[in-house]
Design a protein around this motif. Sequence first.
Motif, PDB file in Angstrom:
ATOM      1  N   ARG A 103      -3.602  -6.324   5.025  1.00  0.00           N
ATOM      2  CA  ARG A 103      -4.050  -6.733   6.016  1.00  0.00           C
ATOM      3  C   ARG A 103      -4.419  -8.597   5.971  1.00  0.00           C
ATOM      4  O   ARG A 103      -3.773  -9.176   7.019  1.00  0.00           O
ATOM      5  CB  ARG A 103      -5.283  -5.937   6.890  1.00  0.00           C
ATOM      6  CG  ARG A 103      -5.189  -4.811   7.608  1.00  0.00           C
ATOM      7  CD  ARG A 103      -6.313  -4.368   8.060  1.00  0.00           C
ATOM      8  NE  ARG A 103      -7.001  -5.079   9.059  1.00  0.00           N
ATOM      9  CZ  ARG A 103      -7.539  -4.900   9.659  1.00  0.00           C
ATOM     10  NH1 ARG A 103      -8.476  -3.674  10.094  1.00  0.00           N
ATOM     11  NH2 ARG A 103      -8.128  -5.726  10.624  1.00  0.00           N
ATOM     12  N   GLY A 104      -5.032  -8.730   5.339  1.00  0.00           N
ATOM     13  CA  GLY A 104      -5.049 -10.083   4.607  1.00  0.00           C
ATOM     14  C   GLY A 104      -3.471 -10.935   4.594  1.00  0.00           C
ATOM     15  O   GLY A 104      -3.889 -12.424   5.186  1.00  0.00           O
ATOM     16  N   GLU A 119     -10.897   4.811  -2.729  1.00  0.00           N
ATOM     17  CA  GLU A 119     -11.255   2.377  -3.191  1.00  0.00           C
ATOM     18  C   GLU A 119     -10.029   2.210  -2.637  1.00  0.00           C
ATOM     19  O   GLU A 119      -9.990   1.181  -2.418  1.00  0.00           O
ATOM     20  CB  GLU A 119     -12.403   3.374  -4.112  1.00  0.00           C
ATOM     21  CG  GLU A 119     -13.127   3.814  -3.344  1.00  0.00           C
ATOM     22  CD  GLU A 119     -13.574   5.321  -3.766  1.00  0.00           C
ATOM     23  OE1 GLU A 119     -14.568   5.869  -3.707  1.00  0.00           O
ATOM     24  OE2 GLU A 119     -12.223   5.790  -4.040  1.00  0.00           O
ATOM     25  N   ALA A 153       0.532  -0.958  -0.321  1.00  0.00           N
ATOM     26  CA  ALA A 153       0.064   0.210  -0.374  1.00  0.00           C
ATOM     27  C   ALA A 153       0.779   1.236  -0.137  1.00  0.00           C
ATOM     28  O   ALA A 153       1.567   1.427   0.798  1.00  0.00           O
ATOM     29  CB  ALA A 153      -0.936  -0.111   1.378  1.00  0.00           C
ATOM     30  N   ASN A 161      -6.685  -5.650  14.779  1.00  0.00           N
ATOM     31  CA  ASN A 161      -6.058  -4.640  13.665  1.00  0.00           C
ATOM     32  C   ASN A 161      -4.608  -4.884  13.041  1.00  0.00           C
ATOM     33  O   ASN A 161      -4.124  -4.896  14.281  1.00  0.00           O
ATOM     34  CB  ASN A 161      -6.260  -4.129  14.104  1.00  0.00           C
ATOM     35  CG  ASN A 161      -6.134  -2.142  12.854  1.00  0.00           C
ATOM     36  OD1 ASN A 161      -5.573  -2.545  11.823  1.00  0.00           O
ATOM     37  ND2 ASN A 161      -7.135  -1.538  12.682  1.00  0.00           N
ATOM     38  N   ALA A 214      -8.086   2.099   0.446  1.00  0.00           N
ATOM     39  CA  ALA A 214      -8.587   0.578   1.172  1.00  0.00           C
ATOM     40  C   ALA A 214      -8.460  -0.724   0.854  1.00  0.00           C
ATOM     41  O   ALA A 214      -8.052  -1.458   1.519  1.00  0.00           O
ATOM     42  CB  ALA A 214     -10.104   0.681   0.695  1.00  0.00           C
ATOM     43  N   LYS A 215      -8.420  -0.690  -1.012  1.00  0.00           N
ATOM     44  CA  LYS A 215      -8.268  -2.214  -1.265  1.00  0.00           C
ATOM     45  C   LYS A 215      -6.699  -2.809  -0.651  1.00  0.00           C
ATOM     46  O   LYS A 215      -6.429  -4.161  -0.670  1.00  0.00           O
ATOM     47  CB  LYS A 215      -8.671  -2.311  -3.009  1.00  0.00           C
ATOM     48  CG  LYS A 215      -9.563  -2.419  -3.388  1.00  0.00           C
ATOM     49  CD  LYS A 215     -10.229  -2.726  -4.858  1.00  0.00           C
ATOM     50  CE  LYS A 215     -12.069  -1.872  -4.821  1.00  0.00           C
ATOM     51  NZ  LYS A 215     -11.611  -2.268  -6.338  1.00  0.00           N
ATOM     52  N   ASP A 216      -5.458  -1.529  -0.996  1.00  0.00           N
ATOM     53  CA  ASP A 216      -4.203  -2.039  -1.091  1.00  0.00           C
ATOM     54  C   ASP A 216      -4.181  -2.444   0.432  1.00  0.00           C
ATOM     55  O   ASP A 216      -3.602  -3.355   0.437  1.00  0.00           O
ATOM     56  CB  ASP A 216      -3.121  -0.768  -1.333  1.00  0.00           C
ATOM     57  CG  ASP A 216      -3.093  -0.531  -2.740  1.00  0.00           C
ATOM     58  OD1 ASP A 216      -4.177  -1.575  -3.723  1.00  0.00           O
ATOM     59  OD2 ASP A 216      -3.186   0.929  -3.282  1.00  0.00           O
ATOM     60  N   LEU A 217      -4.592  -1.375   1.719  1.00  0.00           N
ATOM     61  CA  LEU A 217      -4.796  -2.408   3.028  1.00  0.00           C
ATOM     62  C   LEU A 217      -5.333  -3.481   3.047  1.00  0.00           C
ATOM     63  O   LEU A 217      -5.044  -4.066   4.432  1.00  0.00           O
ATOM     64  CB  LEU A 217      -4.971  -0.768   3.371  1.00  0.00           C
ATOM     65  CG  LEU A 217      -4.509   0.464   3.714  1.00  0.00           C
ATOM     66  CD1 LEU A 217      -4.761   1.339   4.710  1.00  0.00           C
ATOM     67  CD2 LEU A 217      -2.754   0.407   4.180  1.00  0.00           C
ATOM     68  N   GLY A 218      -6.529  -3.230   2.711  1.00  0.00           N
ATOM     69  CA  GLY A 218      -6.984  -4.177   2.795  1.00  0.00           C
ATOM     70  C   GLY A 218      -6.456  -5.398   2.514  1.00  0.00           C
ATOM     71  O   GLY A 218      -6.286  -6.878   3.339  1.00  0.00           O
ATOM     72  N   ARG A 219      -5.274  -5.723   1.225  1.00  0.00           N
ATOM     73  CA  ARG A 219      -4.717  -6.813   1.079  1.00  0.00           C
ATOM     74  C   ARG A 219      -3.499  -6.774   1.854  1.00  0.00           C
ATOM     75  O   ARG A 219      -3.355  -8.030   2.399  1.00  0.00           O
ATOM     76  CB  ARG A 219      -4.068  -6.938  -0.309  1.00  0.00           C
ATOM     77  CG  ARG A 219      -5.180  -6.829  -0.991  1.00  0.00           C
ATOM     78  CD  ARG A 219      -4.694  -6.544  -2.464  1.00  0.00           C
ATOM     79  NE  ARG A 219      -4.641  -5.988  -3.506  1.00  0.00           N
ATOM     80  CZ  ARG A 219      -5.330  -4.908  -4.273  1.00  0.00           C
ATOM     81  NH1 ARG A 219      -6.744  -5.391  -4.580  1.00  0.00           N
ATOM     82  NH2 ARG A 219      -4.718  -3.989  -4.663  1.00  0.00           N
TER      83      ARG A 219
END
Length: 206
Positions: A152-153, A142, A128, A164, A145-150
């Motif tokens: 975290r995942g 948007e 990210a 978190n 958010a997707k980058d940070l979601g990846r």
Amino acid sequence: MASDFILKAGKACTSVLANVIRIGTFGTATELIRRRIPVRDGIICWQEAGLCLAVIFERHGRNGNIAAGLVEGAFRKPGAAATTWSHDSHNLLVLGNSPEDMVIAQNQVIALQGGYVVAAEGAVAAEAPLQVGGIISDAPLEKLAKDLGRVRGMMAALGYENNNEIMSMSTLALPVSPAFKLTDYGLVDVKTQKKVALIAEECLDL
């Protein structure tokens, strides 16, 4: 570079007793524990102890400090993460249990001019970018958010268990958050604001 993630014992010994930051599965509070770690050829074998290594690099040109700490409860599978979003000094923080992946994450954050990067199996697994001062993105919300979601995942996939993952890692460098954190000056007791030695005892078992 790989040498950034090698811990050397100060004296000839076969093991050391180290002060270790233990993170929890909820929130950002930590506690201090002690772990005995083997030493071979003067190198502290923190990987064999099932620990992660955290290293902070001062990146604002003030002192050039580099400080290391040991962490329990972070990655359980081989991998690493690096970030410049490390409260509140926002130095470069690298955390992992695979020196190879730590170098990859470290170099990719630098190439991005700041951000969050996760590396595993010798490659970048998620990132990210935070190009503005290493703490802000100029991308659409948007996309961020997707980058940070990846990110975290991928951290979770590597065994980082926290409600978190990003906040847990980023606040390892926050010396006003209880109870023991890592700064570019070393490990700090947040309550007393005094430094805590990484190695409590060395020259053991000779």
